[in-house]
Design a protein around this motif. Sequence first.
Motif, PDB file in Angstrom:
ATOM      1  N   GLY A  38      21.089   7.327 116.256  1.00 53.91           N
ATOM      2  CA  GLY A  38      20.498   6.794 115.033  1.00 53.91           C
ATOM      3  C   GLY A  38      21.152   5.525 114.546  1.00 53.91           C
ATOM      4  N   LEU A  39      21.868   4.815 115.422  1.00 55.42           N
ATOM      5  CA  LEU A  39      22.507   3.550 115.065  1.00 55.42           C
ATOM      6  C   LEU A  39      21.641   2.380 115.537  1.00 55.42           C
ATOM      7  CD1 LEU A  39      26.224   4.309 116.002  1.00 55.42           C
ATOM      8  CD2 LEU A  39      25.080   4.601 113.792  1.00 55.42           C
ATOM      9  N   TYR A  40      21.506   1.390 114.672  1.00 58.16           N
ATOM     10  CA  TYR A  40      20.646   0.244 114.955  1.00 58.16           C
ATOM     11  C   TYR A  40      21.462  -0.991 115.346  1.00 58.16           C
ATOM     12  CZ  TYR A  40      16.745   2.795 112.827  1.00 58.16           C
ATOM     13  OH  TYR A  40      15.769   3.724 112.536  1.00 58.16           O
ATOM     14  N   ASP A  41      20.859  -1.829 116.178  1.00 60.36           N
ATOM     15  CA  ASP A  41      21.417  -3.151 116.521  1.00 60.36           C
ATOM     16  C   ASP A  41      22.776  -3.073 117.194  1.00 60.36           C
ATOM     17  OD1 ASP A  41      19.166  -4.418 115.245  1.00 60.36           O
ATOM     18  OD2 ASP A  41      20.136  -4.022 113.321  1.00 60.36           O
ATOM     19  N   MET A  42      22.988  -2.071 118.010  1.00 60.59           N
ATOM     20  CA  MET A  42      24.240  -2.018 118.764  1.00 60.59           C
ATOM     21  C   MET A  42      24.258  -3.063 119.884  1.00 60.59           C
ATOM     22  SD  MET A  42      26.056   0.271 117.227  1.00 60.59           S
ATOM     23  CE  MET A  42      27.431   0.647 118.323  1.00 60.59           C
ATOM     24  N   HIS A  43      23.095  -3.508 120.328  1.00 62.18           N
ATOM     25  CA  HIS A  43      22.971  -4.618 121.273  1.00 62.18           C
ATOM     26  C   HIS A  43      22.396  -5.821 120.535  1.00 62.18           C
ATOM     27  CE1 HIS A  43      23.741  -1.822 124.529  1.00 62.18           C
ATOM     28  NE2 HIS A  43      22.639  -1.146 124.295  1.00 62.18           N
ATOM     29  N   GLY A  44      23.060  -6.971 120.636  1.00 62.25           N
ATOM     30  CA  GLY A  44      22.522  -8.202 120.071  1.00 62.25           C
ATOM     31  C   GLY A  44      22.635  -8.293 118.561  1.00 62.25           C
ATOM     32  N   ASN A  45      21.961  -9.286 118.011  1.00 63.45           N
ATOM     33  CA  ASN A  45      21.904  -9.630 116.579  1.00 63.45           C
ATOM     34  C   ASN A  45      23.201 -10.260 116.090  1.00 63.45           C
ATOM     35  OD1 ASN A  45      19.984  -9.878 114.560  1.00 63.45           O
ATOM     36  ND2 ASN A  45      20.818  -8.158 113.408  1.00 63.45           N
TER      37      ASN A  45
ATOM     38  N   GLY B 110      22.508 -15.122 120.025  1.00 68.48           N
ATOM     39  CA  GLY B 110      22.614 -16.233 120.966  1.00 68.48           C
ATOM     40  C   GLY B 110      23.165 -15.834 122.316  1.00 68.48           C
ATOM     41  N   SER B 111      23.280 -14.527 122.589  1.00 66.29           N
ATOM     42  CA  SER B 111      23.919 -14.051 123.819  1.00 66.29           C
ATOM     43  C   SER B 111      22.906 -13.795 124.932  1.00 66.29           C
ATOM     44  CB  SER B 111      24.676 -12.746 123.550  1.00 66.29           C
ATOM     45  OG  SER B 111      25.753 -12.936 122.670  1.00 66.29           O
ATOM     46  N   LEU B 112      23.373 -14.026 126.169  1.00 69.34           N
ATOM     47  CA  LEU B 112      22.607 -13.594 127.326  1.00 69.34           C
ATOM     48  C   LEU B 112      22.506 -12.073 127.332  1.00 69.34           C
ATOM     49  CD1 LEU B 112      24.336 -15.806 130.040  1.00 69.34           C
ATOM     50  CD2 LEU B 112      22.169 -16.271 128.897  1.00 69.34           C
ATOM     51  N   ALA B 113      21.495 -11.547 127.977  1.00 70.80           N
ATOM     52  CA  ALA B 113      21.300 -10.105 128.025  1.00 70.80           C
ATOM     53  C   ALA B 113      22.519  -9.399 128.602  1.00 70.80           C
ATOM     54  CB  ALA B 113      20.049  -9.766 128.838  1.00 70.80           C
ATOM     55  N   GLY B 114      23.105  -9.951 129.671  1.00 65.58           N
ATOM     56  CA  GLY B 114      24.250  -9.305 130.301  1.00 65.58           C
ATOM     57  C   GLY B 114      25.450  -9.185 129.393  1.00 65.58           C
ATOM     58  N   VAL B 115      25.564 -10.079 128.417  1.00 65.01           N
ATOM     59  CA  VAL B 115      26.676 -10.048 127.464  1.00 65.01           C
ATOM     60  C   VAL B 115      26.482  -8.939 126.428  1.00 65.01           C
ATOM     61  CG1 VAL B 115      27.855 -11.409 125.663  1.00 65.01           C
ATOM     62  CG2 VAL B 115      27.174 -12.490 127.811  1.00 65.01           C
ATOM     63  N   CYS B 116      25.257  -8.478 126.263  1.00 64.79           N
ATOM     64  CA  CYS B 116      24.955  -7.435 125.274  1.00 64.79           C
ATOM     65  C   CYS B 116      25.147  -6.026 125.827  1.00 64.79           C
ATOM     66  CB  CYS B 116      23.512  -7.589 124.782  1.00 64.79           C
ATOM     67  SG  CYS B 116      23.153  -9.148 123.953  1.00 64.79           S
TER      68      CYS B 116
END
Length: 364
Positions: A287-294, A332-338
């Motif tokens: 139930g945690l949001y935005d753990m990847h990116g943002n 601003g991160s590449l997908a692999g960095v997330c």
Amino acid sequence: MTENPNQPREYDAVLGGESQVALSAAVLGGIPGVKSRLASPIVEVKIAALSEALKYGDAGLDLIIRALQDESIAVRFAAYSLLKDRDEPNLKQQFQKYLPTFEFDVITVNAQGKENSRHRHYAHFFPEDLGNGSVLEMVYIPGGTFMMGSPATDKYRRDNESPQHQVTVPAFFASKYSITRAQWQPLMGNNPSWLNFEKRPVEVSWDEAVEFCDRLLQQTGKKYRLLSEAEWEYACRAGTTTPFHFGETITRKLVNHEEHCPGYPDDIPLHSKQPTDVGSFPPNAFGLYDMHGNVWEWCSDRCHENYNGAPTDGSSGETTNNYRVMRGGDWGSLAGVCRSDYRCLVSEDRRGYGGFRVAVSSSS
């Protein structure tokens, strides 16, 4: 030192109604004894009393229900664990009042970024009133054991993500979202964000993030802190072993990030090249949001160059350098960095670079 003859010793039997009860004492007096121990300032004593209360029928059940209002999170969850499998209609109302839940969909995708499953989940949380109409939602993260770091088979792995190792993380609570401007302002009295939107995450230095936690402690009495790096990865993965909690890949339909690495899909326009409102994308199974990116998120650890000698109990790693760990990538991160296991090592005094979410122990 002479013992006080009027106080019970560790293994004494004491009558119900005594105000001072040793943790290992045998308590007599039925319901009065249970009530006495529930009045103790010692969390472990209260939890033991709740288990005993089950012996006393409706009177004991009433005491357990009242414990859902206890100031200790640990006591409230002990009461919940004793009641959760019962089917009395009034209990569900009590849970929603004192240990509310929220529902959400958990999505996974295939290697091409196409949705291949969607399941309904729920999570417990408690609300923390920050003042000025702002509320912090703290989500319960169950404890568990996981493999931290990237496996040797991951083509995007970096040396500082190894060796992969087993870590056991105790249960804790984490904020549902990165801390927003609306949550920052009542406690800190300023707006550190370069975007004037209340639902956008703040971006601050590590010291500023820690100061926010300190002010939360002063206001609430709960020991708020940043997540350790191990807690962060455990919470991000939410039981998954793939690079992202969505699966093997992410897309801009799922995460606010910049562009793709080879092999990662990239099928919709950028999100205005800036952070988006928290909660704009689907959450993970906890139930945690935005753990990847943002926005990047600060962790409490001083960085290790790799995981040799790193803690295995979920605690923060400490070294003598002035670099801290950030996790999750940003807009601003590449997908692999997330990826769940990607680590960014940054000077702790760098300003306006990292967001953060807060944690508090479930035993508080």
